[in-house]
Design an enzyme around this catalytic site. Structure first.
Site, PDB file in Angstrom:
ATOM      1  N   ASP A 195       0.844  -1.194   0.000  1.00 14.83           N
ATOM      2  CA  ASP A 195       0.000   0.000   0.000  1.00 14.83           C
ATOM      3  C   ASP A 195       0.884   1.251   0.000  1.00 14.83           C
ATOM      4  O   ASP A 195       1.831   1.352   0.785  1.00 14.83           O
ATOM      5  CB  ASP A 195      -0.897  -0.012   1.241  1.00 14.83           C
ATOM      6  CG  ASP A 195      -1.915   1.118   1.232  1.00 14.83           C
ATOM      7  OD1 ASP A 195      -3.054   0.876   0.800  1.00 14.83           O
ATOM      8  OD2 ASP A 195      -1.563   2.236   1.668  1.00 14.83           O
ATOM      9  N   ASN A 203      -2.599  12.736  -4.128  1.00 19.43           N
ATOM     10  CA  ASN A 203      -3.601  13.152  -5.117  1.00 19.43           C
ATOM     11  C   ASN A 203      -4.140  14.537  -4.813  1.00 19.43           C
ATOM     12  O   ASN A 203      -4.295  15.380  -5.706  1.00 19.43           O
ATOM     13  CB  ASN A 203      -4.761  12.149  -5.146  1.00 19.43           C
ATOM     14  CG  ASN A 203      -4.484  10.964  -6.062  1.00 19.43           C
ATOM     15  OD1 ASN A 203      -3.715  11.074  -7.010  1.00 19.43           O
ATOM     16  ND2 ASN A 203      -5.097   9.841  -5.784  1.00 19.43           N
ATOM     17  N   HIS A 208      -4.271  14.214  -9.712  1.00 16.13           N
ATOM     18  CA  HIS A 208      -4.365  12.799 -10.064  1.00 16.13           C
ATOM     19  C   HIS A 208      -3.350  12.367 -11.124  1.00 16.13           C
ATOM     20  O   HIS A 208      -2.984  11.189 -11.183  1.00 16.13           O
ATOM     21  CB  HIS A 208      -5.789  12.473 -10.533  1.00 16.13           C
ATOM     22  CG  HIS A 208      -6.787  12.472  -9.417  1.00 16.13           C
ATOM     23  ND1 HIS A 208      -7.003  11.375  -8.619  1.00 16.13           N
ATOM     24  CD2 HIS A 208      -7.599  13.448  -8.938  1.00 16.13           C
ATOM     25  CE1 HIS A 208      -7.918  11.658  -7.704  1.00 16.13           C
ATOM     26  NE2 HIS A 208      -8.296  12.917  -7.874  1.00 16.13           N
ATOM     27  N   ASP A 212      -1.224   9.131 -10.608  1.00 10.94           N
ATOM     28  CA  ASP A 212      -1.107   8.029 -11.573  1.00 10.94           C
ATOM     29  C   ASP A 212       0.359   7.710 -11.863  1.00 10.94           C
ATOM     30  O   ASP A 212       0.742   6.548 -12.033  1.00 10.94           O
ATOM     31  CB  ASP A 212      -1.823   8.383 -12.874  1.00 10.94           C
ATOM     32  CG  ASP A 212      -3.338   8.315 -12.752  1.00 10.94           C
ATOM     33  OD1 ASP A 212      -3.823   7.811 -11.714  1.00 10.94           O
ATOM     34  OD2 ASP A 212      -4.032   8.750 -13.689  1.00 10.94           O
ATOM     35  N   GLU A 238      -4.646   2.338  -4.437  1.00 12.40           N
ATOM     36  CA  GLU A 238      -3.193   2.414  -4.239  1.00 12.40           C
ATOM     37  C   GLU A 238      -2.602   1.107  -3.746  1.00 12.40           C
ATOM     38  O   GLU A 238      -1.471   1.075  -3.259  1.00 12.40           O
ATOM     39  CB  GLU A 238      -2.860   3.540  -3.249  1.00 12.40           C
ATOM     40  CG  GLU A 238      -3.319   3.302  -1.823  1.00 12.40           C
ATOM     41  CD  GLU A 238      -4.708   3.819  -1.532  1.00 12.40           C
ATOM     42  OE1 GLU A 238      -4.981   4.176  -0.379  1.00 12.40           O
ATOM     43  OE2 GLU A 238      -5.539   3.853  -2.467  1.00 12.40           O
TER      44      GLU A 238
END
Length: 336
Positions: A195, A203, A208, A212, A238
């Site tokens: 994680d 974010n 975003h 990404d 994630e």
């Protein structure tokens, strides 16, 4: 050709496959029945040209699969680079008088496959063309299956593929402990949930697009870090999942910790430092997939609640009394 109707039946069967292993088995079975080679197999190599699996088909209808460290004969090692470079089949006569022919199979983001056929005579041009045509069908369907089973952002297998793969891994694990003299790295498997720490903050702060990019870079670091035979997945959001073969608890923890250190030491553009937390559990043959995920998730939760940027093993946490052991129902069928 006298076997044309049978070939058409086999092509129809191949194009109906939705599982890569069934597709490969059917491919070898068809070519074996039609051309009667002495031996036929499908070899898979990772992108570093390291063998990760070998599927062999026997004339009596059985198939065998080898994983992990596979020692290839010298003639195979010599021919593989030639086939890869020319993208054409090549043959060589062995010391036993038989002819080995290697064909290029399918290529993907993570692995390449080659078909190996041994015959007691040089393969005719018609036979080579038959093999090439069937391998083209196989390659086309591998590409379609690969596309449907991968996360479009990271290129890693997706959550549905994980659910199919974990059942296959469970089938590889012996239900009784092996004697010390016969145990090896391939008999012990470990599942880790990976994680990205504070991903929502990434974010929210950077947007975003940068989020990404973090996901993509972490996926790439995972692919560089783990071996070709290890299984990596984008599980969702994630979170990633890795299934690795390891000798023991310490070896598994060290492997995941090396990934953790690799991510922590990697400079992420604009963001700087990114860390990950990992919860790990040993995969036992009688465990249900939701149980394994829950155990790894509890170890992950402990890691995130106690500083992040660390690897926690479920078994260690239970042994030290930090968390309570998961109560496994030994008769789950009563619920249905």
């Amino acid at each position: 050709m006298p076997y044309t109707p049978r070939l058409l039946d086999q092509i129809a069967l191949l194009t109906g496959m939705r599982d890569i292993e069934l597709l490969e088995f059917s491919l070898l079975k068809t070519l074996s029945e039609v051309t009667q080679p002495t031996a036929i197999s499908l070899l898979r190599l990772d992108k570093n040209d390291h063998p990760t699996s070998m599927l062999r088909y026997r004339r009596e209808g059985r198939h065998e699969v080898d994983f992990g460290d596979i020692e290839l004969p010298a003639e195979v090692v010599d021919l593989l680079p030639v086939v890869k470079r020319t993208r054409k089949p090549h043959s060589r006569r062995g010391e036993d008088g038989n002819f080995l022919t290697i064909y290029l199979g399918a290529e993907s983001q993570t692995a390449d496959s080659y078909l190996l056929a041994t015959t007691d005579h040089p393969p005719a041009n018609d036979t080579k063309r038959l093999y090439t045509c069937f391998l083209q069908i196989y390659q086309n369907f591998c590409a379609l299956l690969d596309e449907s089973q991968r996360d479009p952002l990271t290129g890693l297998p997706n959550r549905k593929t994980f659910e199919d793969s974990i059942n296959k891994v469970l089938g590889l694990i012996p239900h009784r402990p092996l004697p010390a003299a016969t145990s090896d790295r391939a008999t012990s498997y470990w599942l880790g949930i990976i994680d990205i720490d504070r991903f929502k903050s990434i974010n929210d702060t950077f947007g975003h697009l940068y989020g990404d990019e973090v996901l993509l870079l972490v996926a790439q670091l995972m692919q560089r870090h783990f071996r070709g035979g290890d299984l990596l997945f984008r599980y969702g959001g994630e979170e990633f999942v890795a299934i690795i073969a390891g000798a023991d608890q310490e070896g598994a923890k060290s492997a995941f910790d090396r990934l953790r250190a690799s991510v922590a030491g990697h400079p992420f553009p604009q963001i700087g430092e990114v860390t990950i937390s990992i919860g790990v559990v040993q995969i036992m043959p009688d465990a249900l997939t939701p149980t394994l995920l829950d155990m790894a998730d509890r170890a992950l939760y402990y890691a995130k609640q106690n500083g992040r940027n660390q690897v926690c093993l479920y078994e260690e946490l239970v042994e030290h009394g930090v968390i309570e052991p998961h109560l496994v129902d030994l008769n789950p069928m009563e619920y249905f």
